[in-house]
Write a protein that holds these residues in place. Sequence first.
Motif, mmCIF file in Angstrom:
data_model
loop_
_atom_site.group_PDB
_atom_site.id
_atom_site.type_symbol
_atom_site.label_atom_id
_atom_site.label_comp_id
_atom_site.label_asym_id
_atom_site.label_seq_id
_atom_site.Cartn_x
_atom_site.Cartn_y
_atom_site.Cartn_z
ATOM 1 N N LYS A 194 -3.424 3.114 0.703
ATOM 2 C CA LYS A 194 -4.234 2.625 -0.418
ATOM 3 C C LYS A 194 -3.513 1.463 -1.109
ATOM 4 C CE LYS A 194 -6.335 4.078 -4.735
ATOM 5 N NZ LYS A 194 -6.448 5.120 -5.747
ATOM 6 N N VAL A 223 -1.910 -0.816 -3.715
ATOM 7 C CA VAL A 223 -1.459 -0.532 -5.084
ATOM 8 C C VAL A 223 -0.879 -1.751 -5.794
ATOM 9 C CG1 VAL A 223 -1.054 1.924 -4.686
ATOM 10 C CG2 VAL A 223 0.780 0.301 -4.267
ATOM 11 N N ALA A 261 0.827 -1.203 0.000
ATOM 12 C CA ALA A 261 0.000 0.000 0.000
ATOM 13 C C ALA A 261 0.862 1.254 0.000
ATOM 14 C CB ALA A 261 -0.907 -0.007 1.220
ATOM 15 N N LYS A 262 0.336 2.298 -0.623
ATOM 16 C CA LYS A 262 0.984 3.609 -0.610
ATOM 17 C C LYS A 262 -0.025 4.577 -0.005
ATOM 18 C CE LYS A 262 3.613 6.778 -3.424
ATOM 19 N NZ LYS A 262 4.270 6.985 -4.698
#
Length: 79
Positions: free
Chosen positions: A35, A37, A31-32
């Motif tokens: 969120k 990814v 996640a980034k």
Amino acid sequence: MTDKKINVHEAKTHFSKLVARVINGEEFIIAKAGKPVARLLPIKEKASKRLPGSAKGKIFISPDFNSPLPEDMLKEFEE
């Protein structure tokens, strides 16, 4: 399998360890900023390609294979 969520920085820092765990069947969601990814998961082996003629000489089909069934056997199917 339960997916484990990790951030990009942690994935970069511990990439070798993550890959070792993936080899053992674990999956990770990267996640980034919270969120998702990307997903890190093991690659499944493709089934080997079919080799036509590989059963040659191993299968026998009787010459009367396609002959009509005897009357007594046909009656069994109709009952």
